[in-house]
Design a protein around this motif. Structure first.
Motif, mmCIF file in Angstrom:
data_model
loop_
_atom_site.group_PDB
_atom_site.id
_atom_site.type_symbol
_atom_site.label_atom_id
_atom_site.label_comp_id
_atom_site.label_asym_id
_atom_site.label_seq_id
_atom_site.Cartn_x
_atom_site.Cartn_y
_atom_site.Cartn_z
ATOM 1 N N TYR A 13 -9.385 4.790 12.246
ATOM 2 C CA TYR A 13 -10.258 5.961 12.340
ATOM 3 C C TYR A 13 -11.666 5.510 12.673
ATOM 4 O O TYR A 13 -12.074 4.396 12.340
ATOM 5 C CB TYR A 13 -10.311 6.713 11.005
ATOM 6 N N PHE A 20 -12.319 2.252 10.362
ATOM 7 C CA PHE A 20 -11.548 2.090 9.136
ATOM 8 C C PHE A 20 -10.077 2.017 9.503
ATOM 9 O O PHE A 20 -9.556 2.891 10.188
ATOM 10 C CB PHE A 20 -11.809 3.276 8.205
ATOM 11 N N ALA A 22 -6.606 2.638 8.594
ATOM 12 C CA ALA A 22 -5.858 3.424 7.600
ATOM 13 C C ALA A 22 -4.400 2.989 7.515
ATOM 14 O O ALA A 22 -3.771 3.134 6.462
ATOM 15 C CB ALA A 22 -5.951 4.906 7.935
ATOM 16 N N PRO A 41 -1.086 4.769 -3.983
ATOM 17 C CA PRO A 41 -2.259 5.413 -4.568
ATOM 18 C C PRO A 41 -2.951 6.343 -3.570
ATOM 19 O O PRO A 41 -2.707 6.269 -2.368
ATOM 20 C CB PRO A 41 -3.171 4.242 -4.950
ATOM 21 N N SER A 42 -3.825 7.182 -4.079
ATOM 22 C CA SER A 42 -4.603 8.072 -3.249
ATOM 23 C C SER A 42 -5.411 7.240 -2.245
ATOM 24 O O SER A 42 -5.992 6.224 -2.610
ATOM 25 C CB SER A 42 -5.527 8.883 -4.158
ATOM 26 N N GLY A 43 -5.403 7.669 -0.987
ATOM 27 C CA GLY A 43 -6.157 6.944 0.038
ATOM 28 C C GLY A 43 -5.419 5.758 0.631
ATOM 29 O O GLY A 43 -5.969 5.017 1.444
ATOM 30 N N SER A 44 -4.150 5.569 0.272
ATOM 31 C CA SER A 44 -3.417 4.388 0.746
ATOM 32 C C SER A 44 -2.863 4.562 2.161
ATOM 33 O O SER A 44 -2.427 3.591 2.779
ATOM 34 C CB SER A 44 -2.276 4.058 -0.222
ATOM 35 N N GLY A 45 -2.846 5.804 2.669
ATOM 36 C CA GLY A 45 -2.382 6.016 4.041
ATOM 37 C C GLY A 45 -1.107 6.838 4.157
ATOM 38 O O GLY A 45 -0.549 6.964 5.237
ATOM 39 N N LYS A 46 -0.663 7.419 3.046
ATOM 40 C CA LYS A 46 0.598 8.173 3.053
ATOM 41 C C LYS A 46 0.537 9.371 4.003
ATOM 42 O O LYS A 46 1.440 9.569 4.818
ATOM 43 C CB LYS A 46 0.944 8.663 1.632
ATOM 44 N N SER A 47 -0.524 10.167 3.890
ATOM 45 C CA SER A 47 -0.630 11.351 4.760
ATOM 46 C C SER A 47 -0.795 10.933 6.211
ATOM 47 O O SER A 47 -0.228 11.567 7.114
ATOM 48 C CB SER A 47 -1.834 12.216 4.375
ATOM 49 N N THR A 48 -1.549 9.882 6.426
ATOM 50 C CA THR A 48 -1.726 9.381 7.794
ATOM 51 C C THR A 48 -0.370 9.021 8.395
ATOM 52 O O THR A 48 -0.052 9.432 9.517
ATOM 53 C CB THR A 48 -2.664 8.149 7.785
HETATM 54 P P1 ADP Z 1 -3.200 9.230 1.186
HETATM 55 O O1 ADP Z 1 -2.400 10.321 1.819
HETATM 56 O O2 ADP Z 1 -2.376 8.066 0.749
HETATM 57 O O3 ADP Z 1 -4.088 9.730 0.091
HETATM 58 P P2 ADP Z 1 -4.638 9.210 3.698
HETATM 59 O O4 ADP Z 1 -3.628 8.888 4.718
HETATM 60 O O5 ADP Z 1 -5.058 10.635 3.556
HETATM 61 O O6 ADP Z 1 -4.175 8.615 2.292
HETATM 62 O O7 ADP Z 1 -5.944 8.354 3.959
HETATM 63 C C1 ADP Z 1 -5.927 6.953 4.142
HETATM 64 C C2 ADP Z 1 -7.337 6.457 4.370
HETATM 65 O O8 ADP Z 1 -7.807 6.882 5.641
HETATM 66 C C3 ADP Z 1 -8.340 6.994 3.363
HETATM 67 O O9 ADP Z 1 -9.256 5.959 3.062
HETATM 68 C C4 ADP Z 1 -9.023 8.133 4.096
HETATM 69 O O10 ADP Z 1 -10.339 8.314 3.617
HETATM 70 C C5 ADP Z 1 -9.012 7.642 5.516
HETATM 71 N N1 ADP Z 1 -8.962 8.761 6.472
HETATM 72 C C6 ADP Z 1 -8.007 9.710 6.537
HETATM 73 N N2 ADP Z 1 -8.237 10.554 7.558
HETATM 74 C C7 ADP Z 1 -9.380 10.113 8.151
HETATM 75 C C8 ADP Z 1 -10.149 10.540 9.254
HETATM 76 N N3 ADP Z 1 -9.783 11.592 9.979
HETATM 77 N N4 ADP Z 1 -11.241 9.843 9.569
HETATM 78 C C9 ADP Z 1 -11.623 8.770 8.858
HETATM 79 N N5 ADP Z 1 -10.935 8.295 7.796
HETATM 80 C C10 ADP Z 1 -9.833 8.959 7.453
#
Ligand code: ADP
Ligand code: ADP
Length: 234
Positions: A13, A20, A22, A41-48
């Motif tokens: 990203y 960053f 992800a 954990p939260s922020g680990s990249g699951k949603s990504t």
């Molecule tokens: P999870 O679902 O595990 O909580 P995410 O996939 O939402 O994690 O996010 C993984 C990392 O990528 C986090 O540090 C988040 O802040 C970062 N992130 C997610 N989307 C974006 C974006 N559009 N731009 C910049 N950083 C992002």
């Protein structure tokens, strides 16, 4: 049959000096009939990761093949048809339309795709008992419970007979009883119909329904758990 094959996925990203990573070097293969969990954990990249597999976001590099199709080569129009026919989505907060009944919510995607009314009726009849929603068909979302809403959303996810169900924290808004009901139904769906399910979850109880659980931390896959066996990667 392989339903998902993701290779060397990387997602970066940001731009210029403010980048960053992800996801880093994620490999993932899912066979037909698997029920796979993704935890971390939260922020680990699951949603990504889920967004990449859902074809709503693209990796910076790597390759994704779903049901034999390389999804990164498709344009938006092809992707929208692909998502509608091959993927079923279940979200944490249900995503139902309040102005439509349960039945209309379930059938809307197929109706929009131009399916005939007689076939729509046949489809709803085919799936309505899988998540126990027959008594709810003519109710509106604001008259049913959270658990009933999620069972409606799950019914909507399977009505198109998708190759892959992607569930993002499906029990995250549910009480314990409703979560158990939903998970039991997903388990039946997986075992009886060989429906392939990939579920992101924070909830260890939900993960216990998966036959295989992948753990992500800081954008990297670090452990995989298969029915009691733990094996460390890298
Ligand atoms: P999870 O679902 O595990 O909580 P995410 O996939 O939402 O994690 O996010 C993984 C990392 O990528 C986090 O540090 C988040 O802040 C970062 N992130 C997610 N989307 C974006 C974006 N559009 N731009 C910049 N950083 C992002
Ligand atoms: P850019 O390349 O302009 O930095 P990104 O693709 O990284 O944009 O971000 C896409 C969107 O996600 C932006 O609107 C941004 O505000 C948002 N975003 C930025 N950081 C995060 C984050 N840590 N978690 C979730 N979303 C984020």
């Amino acid at each position: 049959r392989t339903v998902v094959e993701a290779k060397q996925l990387r997602k970066i990203y940001g731009s210029k000096g403010n980048v960053f990573t992800a996801l880093d070097e994620i490999d993932l293969t899912v066979q037909e009939g698997e029920f796979v969990g993704i935890m971390g954990p939260s922020g680990s990249g699951k949603s990504t990761l889920l967004n990449m597999l859902a074809t709503i976001d693209q990796p910076t590099s790597g390759d994704i093949v779903i049901d034999g199709t390389s999804v990164l080569k498709m344009n938006e129009e092809q992707l929208s048809v692909f998502r509608r026919s091959k993927l079923g989505f279940i979200f944490q907060d249900f995503n139902l339309l309040d102005t439509l009944t349960v039945k209309e919510n379930i059938l809307l995607p197929l109706a929009l795709a131009g399916m005939k009314v007689s076939e729509l009726e046949r489809r709803v009849d085919e799936i309505v008992d899988k998540f126990g929603i027959r008594p709810l068909l003519n109710k509106y979302p604001y008259h049913i419970s959270g658990g009933q809403k999620q069972r409606t959303a799950a019914s909507r996810a399977i009505v198109s007979r998708p190759s892959l169900i992607l569930a993002d924290e499906p029990t995250g808004s549910l009480d314990s009883k409703s979560a158990t009901d939903l998970l039991e139904s997903l388990k039946d769906l997986n075992e009886q119909d060989q429906t392939t399910i990939l579920m992101v979850t924070h909830d260890a109880f939900a993960a216990s329904y998966c036959k295989r659980v992948l753990f992500i931390k800081d954008g990297r896959m670090f452990t995989e758990l298969v029915k009691g066996n733990t094996s460390r990667k890298d």
